[in-house]
Design an enzyme around this catalytic site. Structure first.
Site, PDB file in Angstrom:
ATOM      1  N   ASP A   1      -2.356   0.820   7.390  1.00  0.00           N
ATOM      2  CA  ASP A   1      -1.628   0.719   6.115  1.00  0.00           C
ATOM      3  C   ASP A   1      -1.157  -0.713   5.859  1.00  0.00           C
ATOM      4  O   ASP A   1      -1.162  -1.187   4.723  1.00  0.00           O
ATOM      5  CB  ASP A   1      -0.435   1.683   6.108  1.00  0.00           C
ATOM      6  CG  ASP A   1      -0.891   3.132   6.209  1.00  0.00           C
ATOM      7  OD1 ASP A   1      -1.488   3.626   5.242  1.00  0.00           O
ATOM      8  OD2 ASP A   1      -0.657   3.751   7.259  1.00  0.00           O
TER       9      ASP A   1
ATOM     10  N   ASP B   1       0.886  -1.163   0.000  1.00  0.00           N
ATOM     11  CA  ASP B   1       0.000   0.000   0.000  1.00  0.00           C
ATOM     12  C   ASP B   1       0.926   1.216   0.000  1.00  0.00           C
ATOM     13  O   ASP B   1       1.443   1.607   1.042  1.00  0.00           O
ATOM     14  CB  ASP B   1      -0.893  -0.005   1.238  1.00  0.00           C
ATOM     15  CG  ASP B   1      -1.807   1.209   1.285  1.00  0.00           C
ATOM     16  OD1 ASP B   1      -2.266   1.663   0.216  1.00  0.00           O
ATOM     17  OD2 ASP B   1      -2.055   1.722   2.404  1.00  0.00           O
TER      18      ASP B   1
ATOM     19  N   GLU C   1      -1.244  -1.396  -4.979  1.00  0.00           N
ATOM     20  CA  GLU C   1      -2.454  -0.628  -5.277  1.00  0.00           C
ATOM     21  C   GLU C   1      -2.188   0.334  -6.422  1.00  0.00           C
ATOM     22  O   GLU C   1      -1.122   0.962  -6.479  1.00  0.00           O
ATOM     23  CB  GLU C   1      -2.903   0.141  -4.034  1.00  0.00           C
ATOM     24  CG  GLU C   1      -4.256   0.798  -4.191  1.00  0.00           C
ATOM     25  CD  GLU C   1      -4.714   1.437  -2.891  1.00  0.00           C
ATOM     26  OE1 GLU C   1      -5.455   0.783  -2.143  1.00  0.00           O
ATOM     27  OE2 GLU C   1      -4.310   2.582  -2.629  1.00  0.00           O
TER      28      GLU C   1
END
EC number: 3.1.21.10
Length: 173
Positions: free
Chosen positions: A139, A8, A67
């Protein structure tokens, strides 16, 4: 068996999560955050690259999932996010890892059942799916969710290709 590293990305905090997939069974291997507590963007990018490289060396993943960039309200933030993603991706390709990208909405949909899930819902479902004793940091949970998404997408793709192979041979199981 496959080991998947989920990332992430963020220019200040980059979450990571590592899981093992054996068939449909997922096992938690590790997670955490790469924190870049420096104002200079080039130094933050160096820290992200070095941190991701170290994680790859430690866990020897087979796949790298990250991502995709989403449209942010602030163009400067979106550019910094893109650069952080780039640093992480370069760390992966330098170690010959195949890179897979997933949209945030797709990750939320896969893990929680809704593409509009909030961070708390993602944390809860990651904890449940991986049978963790507590919620991972936000996160890190997002990174684990990205790795879980890769497992589900690749498992479904494998299932579809197996069925297509059976159909091309003229037999149905």
């Amino acid at each position: 068996m496959a080991i998947i590293l989920g990332i992430d990305p963020g220019s200040r905090i980059t979450g990571y999560g590592v899981i093992r997939q054996v068939g449909r069974q997922l096992t938690y291997l590790g997670s955490g955050c790469i924190r870049t507590n420096t104002p200079a963007l080039p130094e933050r990018l160096r820290l992200i690259y070095a941190g991701v490289s170290e994680i790859i060396t430690q866990f020897s993943p087979d796949y790298f999932a990250i991502e995709q960039v989403f449209m942010a309200k602030n163009a400067d933030s979106a550019l910094k996010l893109g650069q952080a993603r780039g640093a992480a991706i370069v760390a992966a390709v330098n170690q010959t890892l195949p890179v897979f990208e997933y949209a945030a909405r797709q990750v939320k949909q896969t893990v929680t059942g809704t593409g509009a899930a909030d961070k708390a819902q993602v944390q809860h479902m990651v904890r449940t799916l991986l049978k963790l004793p507590a919620n991972p940091q936000a996160d890190a949970a997002d990174a684990l969710a990205i790795a879980i998404t890769h497992c589900h997408i690749s498992q479904n793709a494998l299932s579809i290709s197996d069925k297509a192979l059976v159909l091309t041979r003229g037999r149905l199981r």
